[in-house]
Design an enzyme around this catalytic site. Structure first.
Site, mmCIF file in Angstrom:
data_model
loop_
_atom_site.group_PDB
_atom_site.id
_atom_site.type_symbol
_atom_site.label_atom_id
_atom_site.label_comp_id
_atom_site.label_asym_id
_atom_site.label_seq_id
_atom_site.Cartn_x
_atom_site.Cartn_y
_atom_site.Cartn_z
ATOM 1 N N ASP A 1 10.417 6.756 6.730
ATOM 2 C CA ASP A 1 10.787 6.200 5.429
ATOM 3 C C ASP A 1 11.904 7.033 4.839
ATOM 4 O OD1 ASP A 1 9.698 4.125 3.300
ATOM 5 O OD2 ASP A 1 10.266 5.946 2.207
ATOM 6 N N ARG B 1 -2.142 0.806 11.160
ATOM 7 C CA ARG B 1 -1.950 1.228 9.765
ATOM 8 C C ARG B 1 -3.301 1.505 9.104
ATOM 9 N NH1 ARG B 1 -1.966 2.431 5.204
ATOM 10 N NH2 ARG B 1 -0.617 1.823 3.486
ATOM 11 N N ARG C 1 4.615 -4.825 9.026
ATOM 12 C CA ARG C 1 3.425 -5.565 8.614
ATOM 13 C C ARG C 1 3.333 -6.990 9.154
ATOM 14 N NH1 ARG C 1 3.477 -4.998 2.278
ATOM 15 N NH2 ARG C 1 5.730 -4.846 2.636
ATOM 16 N N ARG D 1 13.344 -3.017 10.004
ATOM 17 C CA ARG D 1 11.893 -3.112 9.801
ATOM 18 C C ARG D 1 11.227 -3.915 10.919
ATOM 19 N NH1 ARG D 1 12.050 -4.525 3.488
ATOM 20 N NH2 ARG D 1 12.815 -2.522 2.678
ATOM 21 N N TYR E 1 15.434 6.442 -6.521
ATOM 22 C CA TYR E 1 13.984 6.615 -6.537
ATOM 23 C C TYR E 1 13.601 7.965 -7.144
ATOM 24 C CZ TYR E 1 13.629 2.549 -3.465
ATOM 25 O OH TYR E 1 13.702 1.278 -2.945
#
Length: 345
Positions: A75, A38, A29, A25, A151
């Protein structure tokens, strides 16, 4: 040129003067330039599927910190999305999917549009293969079938993956079909990433640590083993990194069965044990605590040197035990990168 890159040489077990590094990552962010882009992109999925934006985001940390590898910005859930499962990323909730928890819902999925759906991702890989500095390797990636399935079955993230574990126990036939679908589609996806310029691959099994030993073999080891075999049928020389997070001592069997070139080690694993038990088997990658990267200071510096000193005699890629946390100060990342770039074995 791929063969001469420090990161690739290390994955192949070659002795190098310096330890290569990148961070899971590393595009994200914690960087103000990421947050600006973003906001411009709209949704998180729009950012993933816009090749120009995804290329730029992938390059941002390389410009700042001079990592030895860049990992494709995407992702793990683009695979179920490409198979036809509804997917959205909601503020404060993370990924939300329509659960695939029975045979009827599973049979509604299809690989017919897999590559069309994922074509923007392949375009990003192609863009990056041309845009990255010559010494920086490009990593493609996908989620491992077990983690992606957690998921898909539950429709969202889960602390203990109980719903998916129950399905694996109670409806083994249907769950096996889901895993088989993920093995085949993930194999095709990763092969196409290499076709477009990826020089190494990482398979993330973030939730493998929740499974007991027998189930770990069935749902983590065997599917990744098949994916590795499928990739090597087409691309026999591409290095592959496995990341069975939370596997602990089970990682030895994972390495032997899957025959990955390297394993990523999570934060909970002792560097002494990794040095003595894992490094003789393959290259290791890891395993700084991401929270230390947040806290900074002398504890961070000491931890970085401790990892480097422990693992310096074997093949080692410096990384985190999991992904960078959003509140991480960029200056702490810079401090770690400076230490690694100046550290000699």
């Amino acid at each position: 040129m791929t063969d001469n890159k420090l990161f690739i040489k290390t994955l192949r077990g070659e002795k190098t003067d310096r330890v290569p590094f990148w961070f899971m990552r590393q595009a994200g962010r914690y960087l103000p330039e990421y947050m600006k882009l973003r906001k411009e992109a709209g949704s998180f999925l729009d950012l993933c599927y816009n090749s120009d934006f995804a290329t730029e985001v992938t390059l941002q940390p390389i410009r700042r910190f001079n990592m030895d590898a860049a990992i494709l910005f995407s992702d793990i859930l683009v695979i179920p999305h490409a198979l036809g499962q509804d997917l959205a990323f909601k503020q404060g909730e993370g990924p939300v999917l329509t659960p695939v928890d029975n045979l009827e819902k599973l049979e509604a999925l299809s690989t017919s549009k897999l590559h069309d759906h994922l074509s923007p991702v392949y375009k990003t890989v192609s863009n990056l293969s041309k845009a990255l500095p010559d010494h920086v390797a490009l990593i493609g990636f996908a989620g491992a079938p077990w983690t992606v399935a957690t998921y898909m079955v539950n429709g969202k993230g889960s602390k203990d993956q109980a719903e998916t574990r129950l399905m694996a126990y109670q409806d083994r036939e249907t769950f096996s079909k889901l895993i088989d679908l993920l093995v085949s589609s993930t194999s095709e996806y990763l092969i196409e990433q290499v076709n477009n310029g990826a020089e190494a691959l990482q398979i993330f099994d973030s939730w493998s640590g929740t499974l007991p030993a027998d189930e770990f073999i069935k749902w983590c080891v065997e599917p990744v083993q098949k994916i590795v075999e499928n990739i090597r049928t087409v691309h026999p020389d591409v290095p592959i990194i496995g990341f069975p997070k939370g596997a602990g001592a089970k990682i030895k069997n994972f390495i032997k069965k899957t025959k990955v070139n390297a394993v990523s080690i999570d934060t909970s694993t002792s560097c002494t044990w990794v040095r003595d038990v894992v490094q003789p088997l393959c290259t290791v990658q890891g395993n700084l605590d991401p929270l230390l990267l947040v806290s900074g200071g002398k504890p961070l510096e000491n931890a970085v040197y401790n990892i480097l000193d422990h693992l310096k005699d074997g093949s080692h890629v410096f990384n985190l035990g999991h992904g960078i946390i959003p509140q991480t100060p960029p200056e702490n990342v810079k401090m770690v990168s400076d230490i690694i770039l100046n550290y000699r074995r």
